[in-house]
Design a protein around this motif. Structure first.
Motif, PDB file in Angstrom:
ATOM      1  N   TRP A  96      -3.024 -30.443  31.680  1.00 41.88           N
ATOM      2  CA  TRP A  96      -3.893 -31.031  30.671  1.00 41.88           C
ATOM      3  C   TRP A  96      -5.159 -31.519  31.348  1.00 41.88           C
ATOM      4  N   ALA A  97      -6.229 -31.637  30.549  1.00 37.68           N
ATOM      5  CA  ALA A  97      -7.517 -31.981  31.130  1.00 37.68           C
ATOM      6  C   ALA A  97      -7.585 -33.486  31.361  1.00 37.68           C
ATOM      7  N   LEU A  98      -7.966 -33.871  32.571  1.00 38.87           N
ATOM      8  CA  LEU A  98      -8.168 -35.297  32.847  1.00 38.87           C
ATOM      9  C   LEU A  98      -9.613 -35.668  32.591  1.00 38.87           C
ATOM     10  N   LEU A  99     -10.495 -34.840  33.084  1.00 36.73           N
ATOM     11  CA  LEU A  99     -11.921 -34.997  32.833  1.00 36.73           C
ATOM     12  C   LEU A  99     -12.386 -33.632  32.345  1.00 36.73           C
ATOM     13  N   PRO A 100     -13.558 -33.565  31.736  1.00 33.41           N
ATOM     14  CA  PRO A 100     -14.025 -32.247  31.308  1.00 33.41           C
ATOM     15  C   PRO A 100     -14.121 -31.323  32.525  1.00 33.41           C
TER      16      PRO A 100
ATOM     17  N   VAL B 219     -14.187 -32.612  46.135  1.00 31.99           N
ATOM     18  CA  VAL B 219     -15.282 -32.799  45.172  1.00 31.99           C
ATOM     19  C   VAL B 219     -16.406 -31.817  45.458  1.00 31.99           C
TER      20      VAL B 219
ATOM     21  N   VAL C 180      -5.136 -50.532  44.161  1.00 35.35           N
ATOM     22  CA  VAL C 180      -5.195 -49.071  44.216  1.00 35.35           C
ATOM     23  C   VAL C 180      -6.301 -48.560  43.301  1.00 35.35           C
TER      24      VAL C 180
ATOM     25  N   PHE D  28      -9.601 -44.009  40.287  1.00 35.99           N
ATOM     26  CA  PHE D  28      -9.735 -42.740  41.006  1.00 35.99           C
ATOM     27  C   PHE D  28     -10.581 -41.761  40.212  1.00 35.99           C
ATOM     28  N   LEU D  29     -10.305 -41.664  38.917  1.00 32.84           N
ATOM     29  CA  LEU D  29     -11.095 -40.742  38.102  1.00 32.84           C
ATOM     30  C   LEU D  29     -12.556 -41.180  38.057  1.00 32.84           C
TER      31      LEU D  29
ATOM     32  N   TRP E 232     -13.600 -38.896  26.749  1.00 34.06           N
ATOM     33  CA  TRP E 232     -14.647 -37.872  26.734  1.00 34.06           C
ATOM     34  C   TRP E 232     -14.662 -37.131  25.391  1.00 34.06           C
TER      35      TRP E 232
ATOM     36  N   LEU F  82      -8.046 -45.153  44.605  1.00 35.98           N
ATOM     37  CA  LEU F  82      -7.006 -44.257  45.106  1.00 35.98           C
ATOM     38  C   LEU F  82      -6.207 -43.730  43.921  1.00 35.98           C
ATOM     39  N   PRO F  83      -5.719 -42.514  44.028  1.00 32.31           N
ATOM     40  CA  PRO F  83      -4.927 -41.997  42.919  1.00 32.31           C
ATOM     41  C   PRO F  83      -3.543 -42.612  42.923  1.00 32.31           C
ATOM     42  N   VAL F  84      -2.803 -42.621  41.862  1.00 34.66           N
ATOM     43  CA  VAL F  84      -3.190 -42.226  40.524  1.00 34.66           C
ATOM     44  C   VAL F  84      -3.699 -43.459  39.794  1.00 34.66           C
TER      45      VAL F  84
ATOM     46  N   GLY G 134      -5.194 -43.504  34.478  1.00 33.62           N
ATOM     47  CA  GLY G 134      -5.594 -42.441  35.383  1.00 33.62           C
ATOM     48  C   GLY G 134      -4.970 -41.098  35.051  1.00 33.62           C
ATOM     49  N   LEU G 135      -4.050 -41.085  34.102  1.00 36.01           N
ATOM     50  CA  LEU G 135      -3.431 -39.814  33.736  1.00 36.01           C
ATOM     51  C   LEU G 135      -3.998 -39.235  32.449  1.00 36.01           C
ATOM     52  N   GLN G 136      -4.858 -39.986  31.810  1.00 36.37           N
ATOM     53  CA  GLN G 136      -5.382 -39.465  30.558  1.00 36.37           C
ATOM     54  C   GLN G 136      -6.769 -40.024  30.276  1.00 36.37           C
ATOM     55  N   ALA G 137      -7.776 -39.327  30.719  1.00 30.41           N
ATOM     56  CA  ALA G 137      -9.135 -39.788  30.460  1.00 30.41           C
ATOM     57  C   ALA G 137      -9.802 -38.946  29.391  1.00 30.41           C
ATOM     58  N   GLN G 138      -9.145 -37.878  29.026  1.00 30.65           N
ATOM     59  CA  GLN G 138      -9.783 -36.922  28.138  1.00 30.65           C
ATOM     60  C   GLN G 138     -10.092 -37.519  26.762  1.00 30.65           C
TER      61      GLN G 138
ATOM     62  N   LEU H  58       0.406 -43.902  49.760  1.00 31.32           N
ATOM     63  CA  LEU H  58       0.662 -45.250  49.261  1.00 31.32           C
ATOM     64  C   LEU H  58       2.146 -45.537  49.195  1.00 31.32           C
TER      65      LEU H  58
ATOM     66  N   LYS I 107     -14.138 -42.799  40.371  1.00 31.32           N
ATOM     67  CA  LYS I 107     -14.768 -42.488  41.653  1.00 31.32           C
ATOM     68  C   LYS I 107     -15.059 -40.989  41.749  1.00 31.32           C
ATOM     69  N   TRP I 108     -14.131 -40.199  41.285  1.00 26.04           N
ATOM     70  CA  TRP I 108     -14.337 -38.749  41.270  1.00 26.04           C
ATOM     71  C   TRP I 108     -15.605 -38.405  40.508  1.00 26.04           C
TER      72      TRP I 108
ATOM     73  N   MET J 241      -4.376 -35.835  44.389  1.00 27.27           N
ATOM     74  CA  MET J 241      -3.779 -37.006  43.736  1.00 27.27           C
ATOM     75  C   MET J 241      -2.414 -37.330  44.331  1.00 27.27           C
TER      76      MET J 241
ATOM     77  N   GLU K 257      -2.422 -38.458  48.113  1.00 25.17           N
ATOM     78  CA  GLU K 257      -2.765 -39.859  48.341  1.00 25.17           C
ATOM     79  C   GLU K 257      -1.664 -40.790  47.843  1.00 25.17           C
TER      80      GLU K 257
END
Lengths: 498, 474
Positions: free
Chosen positions: A65-69, A181, B377, B388-389, B472, B382-384, B465-469, A144, B391-392, A137, A140
């Motif tokens: 699934w899409a996290l960001l576009p 990136v 975190v 993190f998103l 958007w 840092l993920p998740v 961090g698992l669902q940003a869509q 942790l 920063k990406w 993901m 990292e």
């Protein structure tokens, strides 16, 4: 029928859910915690075995699934993933049993087993990550989840080791992220595919090279490539099951596995070879192999010697990949599984020596074979496998690596392999000799009676015996379709389609 | 429709007055206020976009309200974080009753600020918010807190004055105050550049952007934990939201490359300096406060990246880049509120907040410690985690503009933030570390609910961090 896309989630959940549960189980409910632990491990193993059969039957398991576009979170289970999954699920079950026996009476067990289990779900994620972003993901996340295990003892020394570990892995993680990136900015982040996806895109050389350097720096830290290796020896202060897990399945392997993914399925090994990257990696791996073995030779502490041996042995994986030929690739990829089996046996037996008799140093091993014959036998089998003697699995790895080097005309690599085997023999044989042929001291450094019948607690004894047994049996039957060799041959056929 | 908006603003204000009039009802009314306002912001989040005139007066004269994707998200963020922090405060018996009056006032002011459609009304709400925030810092009545509040008051007033000056300039130029109308007519000119700079300086002072940050570690470090969480997670976001509106909407054609490089530079120095100060801080709450100074650096860098003339698409197009900035604000709000509240739990239980002596307390409050780790975190990117998103997104945008040094600074800063987070966790796991002061630690019990609130806030920041869509796609 359930949808195939549920499977990756089930795999992750089969260790994530027990991890969360364990955090909330009170410190003293030992039985409940062990049940959740072992239950989770069994379910996971069961799931993975079903998956292996599914993959073999040609099923496709993927989920995204899409996290960001333009950026997907993607899990996919392919041949490479399943090999790593099977290895981690199998060894996790054994290490869990071992860890329960090992940490029976120490404090903070809820925390320990919680993170221990989290670590396994991170490893499963690393295995199943379907693109570079998802890989980063979980990679990292693994850092942790392992850190609390490294510092678990809570001594100044453990904290210092944890600090070094974090410094290396987080900076490495930063490099890896930056490389990812950067690559995303130029090429997007498609899913991993056999043969790689970069050869189809026309990218400037400086991008390809800077991405390569960044990714290898990031992955090299965990795979303990020289010059990023020195955290590994320090992390030895962690409890034995943690060392076993770090060295055999989780951290070190995640790095090696990542190198395989990047070389095969991002760049494509033929493209990487044409650009000259494979050669760089080859030299780096060869250096690490010799250097690690040399350092191992000079250690007097058993665990330290094993640690440097890991530095050396893990680089066989990178070496095999970097040879850029199908046979070398087979040698490298099967070593992911083989090194795991052998190294976990070595660490668990070393843990048994120290737990039962207080033996930490190599010169204390004299005559230990008489006191603990079973453990010593497991140790010896694994050590002989490391040297590369048939019929142990280590022989297969070295055989294929050697032939692979011959195949691509890299004769100097054969010399490196030969030298490394000599060094392996030079640091393992004296240990075996001491254990079996020298007479035992009148008194052991710190002897504990852990069992009325066996030489040590059965939970400490059974896991290394099982893995040692596997080391031998797998060496005999590896060629069958579902043996490591058969599986990897099938994998490599896919990678070298062109 | 606009009725809901009015209730969203009036409900917390009405509850605040109730508490002021009948102090005995504080507890039940506070509960009513926090759940009511939280739920209302969820309701408003689901309303359609629109512009409304309050009281029927037409736009140029009357008070206009406006709801769009951005204000809606800010309202929701304020609602959810505000509700959870209030719940924590509700279980914290050491807080004075005036906390509720002031905080509910600030909450109402923030809601009004996000809804206001013209710059003058924004000024009014900004002033209200600033005054109640300053008073919140002062409620603990300790000498240090009063001094910090005094400093905050000066900065806040100065900031509002500068903002008002900009409002006057805008009115003088265009005879308009409405944001949409101004955005439509905006032409690059010197007075407008001046107005942008003046207003930005004012708002940056309120947001504590380096070098205008020096009040923040004092104010956020010395206020009670719930107040620090509110100030760091929500109040500075309000002034940053206005910066975003000004740079990306009202003054969209104005920002020059020089301005943008300036902002990047400020952000970079903030990142490094704030992280450095946090790393060398001996006390937990000042450490968390310095970390806010650093994180504000990410916000302004993100703003600069978006305002860059080469960045495609404007602020109101859904496929655009700008959601990242909102995401960044959300990630920071969740993580930072969790971190401050965790620090509050530890501090209250131990009776002090010297980092090196907190080991015992952290071992007892395991949920708080775990939440602190999770929040860390997310803060370190840092993920998740949501961080993190975010920063990406920042790195991707930085690479898009080929601002290599900026990318390097951001990566280094995130390593530094990991450094100060793990420094605290090290203390918790180190068994050999003896307290500096030998008196036996007396642990004051903390309501269990407060540990849960912290854990929920931190987990939200991680799960996001698992669902940003959805953001958007909004």
């Amino acid at each position: 029928m359930i949808d195939n896309s549920v499977w990756p989630l089930l795999i992750i959940a089969s260790s994530l859910a027990p991890a969360i549960l364990i955090f909330f189980i009170p410190e003293n409910s030992r039985f409940l915690r062990s049940a959740v632990n072992i239950g989770g491990a069994l379910i996971k193993l069961q799931l993975v075995v079903l998956l292996v059969l599914g993959i073999y039957a040609g099923e496709v398991y993927e989920l995204s699934w899409a996290l960001l576009p333009g950026l997907d979170f993607r899990l996919q289970i392919d041949g490479l993933a399943v090999m790593f999954l099977l290895l981690s699920a199998f060894l996790w079950l054994l290490t869990t049993i071992y860890a329960i026996g090992y940490l029976e009476n120490s404090p903070n067990r809820a925390r320990f087993f919680g993170f221990f289990t989290l670590c396994v779900s991170a490893t499963a994620g690393v295995a199943m990550a379907g693109n570079l972003f998802t890989f980063v993901m979980f990679y990292e996340f693994l850092t942790l989840a392992t850190w609390p295990l490294v510092v678990h003892r809570g001594t100044e020394k453990a904290i210092a080791a944890g600090r070094v570990y974090l410094r290396y892995t987080l900076i490495g993680g930063g490099a890896l992220l930056l490389g990812t990136v950067l690559l995303h900015a130029f090429a997007g982040t498609p899913s991993f595919e056999p043969g790689g996806y970069l050869s189809a895109i026309d990218l400037p050389d400086w991008v390809l090279w800077s991405v390569f350097v960044l990714l290898m720096a990031g992955l090299g830290v965990k795979a303990a490539l020289v010059p990023f290796h020195s955290w590994l020896a320090q992390a030895m202060v962690a409890p034995a099951p943690v060392s076993a897990l770090l060295h055999a399945v989780a951290v070190v392997k995640a790095g090696a596995f990542g190198i395989a993914r990047v070389m095969f399925e991002v760049y494509g090994i033929e493209y990487a070879d044409a650009l000259g990257m494979a050669f760089v990696l080859l030299v780096l791996a060869a250096l690490t192999i010799v250097y690690g073995s040399l350092r191992a030779l000079y250690q007097t502490d058993i665990k330290k010697r094993l640690a440097f041996s890991t530095v050396s042995q893990v680089s066989y994986v990178a070496l095999g990949i970097a040879l850029a030929g199908p046979i070398g690739a087979i040698g490298g990829l099967i070593h992911i599984a083989h090194q795991g089996l052998m190294k976990i046996t070595l660490f668990m037996t070393a843990g048994n020596f120290s737990e039962t008799l207080g033996v930490h140093k190599i010169n204390q091993l004299n005559g230990i074979g008489q006191r603990m014959p079973w453990t010593t036998m497991a140790f010896s089998l694994a050590a002989l496998g490391m040297i590369g003697l048939p019929p142990m699995v280590g022989f297969l790895s070295k055989w294929y690596l050697g032939i692979g080097a011959w195949e691509v005309g890299a004769y100097w690599v054969m010399a490196v392999l030969f030298a490394s085997s000599l060094l392996n023999a030079a640091y393992f044989l004296p240990m075996i000799y001491r254990a079996w042929f020298l007479s035992a001291p009148a008194e052991w450094p710190h002897e504990r009676r852990l069992s009325a019948h066996c030489e040590t607690h059965w939970m400490l004894l059974v896991p290394p015996l099982v893995t040692a047994f596997t080391v031998v049996v797998l060496g005999l039957v590896a060629g069958f379709a579902l043996g490591t060799l058969g599986w990897v041959q099938w994998l490599v056929e896919q990678e070298f389609v062109q | 429709m606009s009725g809901w908006l009015a209730i969203l603003v009036l409900w917390p204000l009405a509850m605040a007055s109730l508490i002021a009039i009948w102090p005995k009802l504080t507890k039940p009314v506070a509960l009513l206020a926090l759940f009511g306002t939280g739920l209302l912001s969820v309701v408003v989040f689901n309303l359609p976009n629109g512009v409304w005139a309050l009281g029927g007066w037409a736009m140029p004269l009357g008070i206009g309200w406006r709801l769009d994707e951005i204000s809606r998200l800010m309202l929701l963020l304020t609602g959810v974080v505000g509700m959870l922090v209030s719940l924590y405060a509700w279980w914290d018996s050491s807080l004075a009753r005036s906390f509720w009056v002031l905080w509910l006032g600030a909450w109402g002011a923030m809601n009004a600020l996000y809804l206001a459609a013209d710059v003058f009304n924004i000024y009014v709400t900004l002033e209200l918010l600033g005054l109640s925030a300053v008073a919140l810092v002062a409620i603990s009545l300790k000498a240090g807190a009063l001094q910090a509040a005094m400093r905050y008051l000066l900065v806040s007033l100065l900031g509002s004055m500068l903002f008002l000056l900009g409002v006057a300039l805008l009115y003088g130029q265009y005879g308009q105050l409405d944001i949409l109308a101004l955005a439509m007519q905006m032409e690059p000119s010197f007075p407008m550049l001046f107005a942008l700079v003046v207003m930005s300086v004012g708002l940056m002072a309120k947001t504590a952007v380096f070098p205008l940050h020096s009040w923040l570690p004092l104010a956020h470090g010395r206020a009670p934990a719930a107040v620090s969480a509110i100030l760091s997670a929500l109040v500075i976001k309000a002034s940053f939201y206005l910066l975003m509106r000004l740079w990306l909407e009202v003054f969209a054609p104005i920002p020059t490359l020089a301005l943008i490089y300036g902002v990047w530079l400020m952000g970079s120095v903030a990142l490094l300096w704030g992280a450095w100060q946090a790393l060398s801080s001996q006390q937990l709450k000042p450490m968390v406060a310095w970390s806010t100074v650093a994180q504000v650096g990410y916000l302004v860098i993100g703003l600069g990246l978006l305002a860059h003339p080469n960045t495609p698409t404007g602020i109101n197009t859904p496929e655009g880049w700008q959601w990242g900035l909102l995401w960044l604000m959300m990630a920071h709000a969740l993580a930072k509120s969790a971190m401050f509240l965790a620090a509050g739990n530890l501090q209250q239980a131990a009776g002090h907040d010297r980092i090196s002596d907190l080991g015992e307390v952290m071992r007892v409050q395991r949920k708080t410690l775990f939440a602190f780790g999770l929040a860390g975190v997310s803060l370190a990117g840092l993920p998740v985690s949501a961080g993190f998103l975010a920063k990406w997104w920042l790195l991707e945008l930085g690479l898009f503009h080929q601002a290599w040094w900026l990318v390097m600074v951001m990566v280094i800063a995130s390593l530094l933030s990991a450094g100060y987070v793990f420094r605290v966790l090290n203390v918790a796991l180190n068994k050999e570390l003896k307290p500096l002061i030998e008196h036996a630690p007396v642990m004051i019990p903390i309501h269990a609910g407060r540990q849960w609130v912290v854990l929920i806030l931190a987990s939200l920041g991680v799960l996001a961090g698992l669902q940003a869509q959805w953001l958007w796609g909004a």
